[in-house]
Scaffold this motif. Sequence first.
Motif, PDB file in Angstrom:
ATOM      1  N   UNK A   1       0.823  -1.212   0.000  1.00  0.00           N
ATOM      2  CA  UNK A   1       0.000   0.000   0.000  1.00  0.00           C
ATOM      3  C   UNK A   1       0.850   1.252   0.000  1.00  0.00           C
ATOM      4  N   UNK A   2       1.869   1.249   0.845  1.00  0.00           N
ATOM      5  CA  UNK A   2       2.748   2.419   0.919  1.00  0.00           C
ATOM      6  C   UNK A   2       3.455   2.648  -0.417  1.00  0.00           C
ATOM      7  N   UNK A   3       3.829   1.554  -1.047  1.00  0.00           N
ATOM      8  CA  UNK A   3       4.489   1.625  -2.351  1.00  0.00           C
ATOM      9  C   UNK A   3       3.572   2.282  -3.388  1.00  0.00           C
ATOM     10  N   UNK A   4       2.341   1.836  -3.395  1.00  0.00           N
ATOM     11  CA  UNK A   4       1.374   2.372  -4.360  1.00  0.00           C
ATOM     12  C   UNK A   4       1.151   3.861  -4.129  1.00  0.00           C
ATOM     13  N   UNK A   5       0.999   4.236  -2.878  1.00  0.00           N
ATOM     14  CA  UNK A   5       0.778   5.651  -2.583  1.00  0.00           C
ATOM     15  C   UNK A   5       1.997   6.483  -2.969  1.00  0.00           C
ATOM     16  N   UNK A   6       3.173   5.963  -2.666  1.00  0.00           N
ATOM     17  CA  UNK A   6       4.402   6.699  -2.996  1.00  0.00           C
ATOM     18  C   UNK A   6       4.545   6.863  -4.508  1.00  0.00           C
ATOM     19  N   UNK A   7       4.198   5.818  -5.231  1.00  0.00           N
ATOM     20  CA  UNK A   7       4.283   5.863  -6.696  1.00  0.00           C
ATOM     21  C   UNK A   7       3.383   6.966  -7.254  1.00  0.00           C
ATOM     22  N   UNK A   8       2.126   6.946  -6.846  1.00  0.00           N
ATOM     23  CA  UNK A   8       1.181   7.931  -7.372  1.00  0.00           C
ATOM     24  C   UNK A   8       1.520   9.341  -6.888  1.00  0.00           C
ATOM     25  N   UNK A   9       2.073   9.390  -5.690  1.00  0.00           N
ATOM     26  CA  UNK A   9       2.486  10.684  -5.167  1.00  0.00           C
ATOM     27  C   UNK A   9       3.614  11.275  -6.011  1.00  0.00           C
ATOM     28  N   UNK A  10       4.555  10.429  -6.370  1.00  0.00           N
ATOM     29  CA  UNK A  10       5.658  10.900  -7.215  1.00  0.00           C
ATOM     30  C   UNK A  10       5.134  11.389  -8.561  1.00  0.00           C
ATOM     31  N   UNK A  11       4.232  10.616  -9.147  1.00  0.00           N
ATOM     32  CA  UNK A  11       3.684  10.983 -10.451  1.00  0.00           C
ATOM     33  C   UNK A  11       2.935  12.317 -10.378  1.00  0.00           C
ATOM     34  N   UNK A  12       2.267  12.524  -9.254  1.00  0.00           N
ATOM     35  CA  UNK A  12       1.488  13.761  -9.121  1.00  0.00           C
ATOM     36  C   UNK A  12       2.392  14.965  -8.881  1.00  0.00           C
ATOM     37  N   UNK A  13       3.428  14.760  -8.091  1.00  0.00           N
ATOM     38  CA  UNK A  13       4.320  15.874  -7.762  1.00  0.00           C
ATOM     39  C   UNK A  13       5.285  16.212  -8.891  1.00  0.00           C
ATOM     40  N   UNK A  14       5.603  15.229  -9.716  1.00  0.00           N
ATOM     41  CA  UNK A  14       6.577  15.443 -10.801  1.00  0.00           C
ATOM     42  C   UNK A  14       5.998  15.006 -12.147  1.00  0.00           C
ATOM     43  N   UNK A  15       4.929  15.665 -12.550  1.00  0.00           N
ATOM     44  CA  UNK A  15       4.253  15.201 -13.779  1.00  0.00           C
ATOM     45  C   UNK A  15       5.148  15.222 -15.006  1.00  0.00           C
ATOM     46  N   UNK A  16       5.971  16.235 -15.114  1.00  0.00           N
ATOM     47  CA  UNK A  16       6.826  16.320 -16.303  1.00  0.00           C
ATOM     48  C   UNK A  16       7.868  15.207 -16.308  1.00  0.00           C
ATOM     49  N   UNK A  17       8.443  14.953 -15.155  1.00  0.00           N
ATOM     50  CA  UNK A  17       9.414  13.873 -15.062  1.00  0.00           C
ATOM     51  C   UNK A  17       8.739  12.536 -15.347  1.00  0.00           C
ATOM     52  N   UNK A  18       7.555  12.383 -14.802  1.00  0.00           N
ATOM     53  CA  UNK A  18       6.819  11.137 -15.048  1.00  0.00           C
ATOM     54  C   UNK A  18       6.534  10.964 -16.536  1.00  0.00           C
ATOM     55  N   UNK A  19       6.177  12.055 -17.180  1.00  0.00           N
ATOM     56  CA  UNK A  19       5.957  12.005 -18.632  1.00  0.00           C
ATOM     57  C   UNK A  19       7.229  11.593 -19.361  1.00  0.00           C
ATOM     58  N   UNK A  20       8.329  12.173 -18.940  1.00  0.00           N
ATOM     59  CA  UNK A  20       9.605  11.843 -19.583  1.00  0.00           C
ATOM     60  C   UNK A  20       9.905  10.350 -19.437  1.00  0.00           C
ATOM     61  N   UNK A  21       9.549   9.808 -18.292  1.00  0.00           N
ATOM     62  CA  UNK A  21       9.848   8.401 -18.033  1.00  0.00           C
ATOM     63  C   UNK A  21       8.951   7.460 -18.832  1.00  0.00           C
ATOM     64  N   UNK A  22       7.660   7.803 -18.905  1.00  0.00           N
ATOM     65  CA  UNK A  22       6.719   6.803 -19.408  1.00  0.00           C
ATOM     66  C   UNK A  22       5.822   7.247 -20.548  1.00  0.00           C
ATOM     67  N   UNK A  23       5.694   8.526 -20.776  1.00  0.00           N
ATOM     68  CA  UNK A  23       4.780   8.980 -21.818  1.00  0.00           C
ATOM     69  C   UNK A  23       5.521   9.399 -23.077  1.00  0.00           C
TER      70      UNK A  23
END
Lengths: 192, 192
Positions: A91-113
């Motif tokens: 659960x903590x992992x899932x929350x941390x993952x989504x939290x990272x994606x929300x806080x760093x949308x551009x970085x997340x895009x660079x990684x996966x989009x």
Amino acid sequence: MSVQERKERERAGRERLIVATARELAEQQGWDAVTTRRLAERIEYSQPVLYSHFRGKREIIGAVALVGAAEMAALLRAAARAADGPRARAGALARAYLDFAERNPAVYDAMFQLDGGLAFAHDDTPEPLKDAFAALLENLEDVAGDGVHPGLFTEVFWAALHGLATLTRAGRLPPEETGRRIGLLVDRLAQV
Amino acid sequence: MSVQERKERERAGRERLIVATARELAEQQGWDAVTTRRLAERIEYSQPVLYSHFRGKREIIGAVALVGAAEMAALLRAAARAADGPRARAGALARAYLDFAERNPAVYDAMFQLDGGLAFAHDDTPEPLKDAFAALLENLEDVAGDGVHPGLFTEVFWAALHGLATLTRAGRLPPEETGRRIGLLVDRLAQV
DNA sequence: GATGCGACCCTAGCACTGCTAGACAATCGA
DNA sequence: TCGATTGTCTAGCAGTGCTAGGGTCGCATC
């Protein structure tokens, strides 16, 4: 010799500056605003300098993705460490993952989009990417369930998180319910 | 009066041609290749004609997305109808979804990856999009489980499928195991 | 310390993008 | 048949990623 070393240090520093500036600009105004001209202006060099460090814009995006992957891996591990028991860790992992994606949308895009020209799911996949996946894997294998390959389980878990992250960020899913969605997901996927 | 009607018919026909051509071009060579010049050339009109139908490229992408959503909804319902029992329906639905994404990558991108200027998760969400979600919902509510809001369950299920679809297509997940991933996902998420 | 050389960086420009203003022609109603 | 309106096209704008070429600077050598 020391002159050459200094030059290499300076070059490495400038490369980090490029990556950090690209990331900053992307987070502030979106990746569309990260043009080679604007980026060059911000680092106070001319455009061609960018091309002496990277083949093109794609590689710059890729570099941001690698930095982001390392950061994410560290955050995931820290979140997992702070939780008690396999299920809570998931659960903590899932929350941390989504939290990272929300806080760093551009970085997340660079990684996966976006297309950062990076290899995935291959032997020559860059280390930070493999390590980010490993951070998921090592904290999920205990809840994969009997007879289920941990790698496969991690892929499915990851895909679900990725779907939640992207659909939420694109306005496809109302963000208010994110917590409940995570709850349901972990509740169903994680075994004991 | 009939003259005006004929003109409107012709206009509507040309609009469909634009959308179909954009879709075709995108599937053949990717969305990057869908430039207003190339698109105009293919429909044998000049660029400005496009702008008499759509505000810009964004809206063209959005139009392709709507057509795709309608198509997807029909395919999902057909797949579900052919299956026996709630659980088998969920499985068939998942396979049909990923199959659509794999067969129509450009359309899928238009729907969920690119910015087509469409509203989501709002009252003014276009009908085809709401209907595609409804096609998922109506075939999943029986496996949501007691005390779980069917809408929330559908969102999670959908997100997981979306994650699998995008990560697989981007080369982040090896495609050989797609079947096993779907199996695991449905097995865990669907409750009897 | 002067000098020749090589590494480095910048200016200018290419072909392309989405989009639009204004001229022109075809079509319609009177 | 004529005038007006509708429709379409040519040409052009500002911006994109990327690159060729010239010029300048700092370095190693004499």
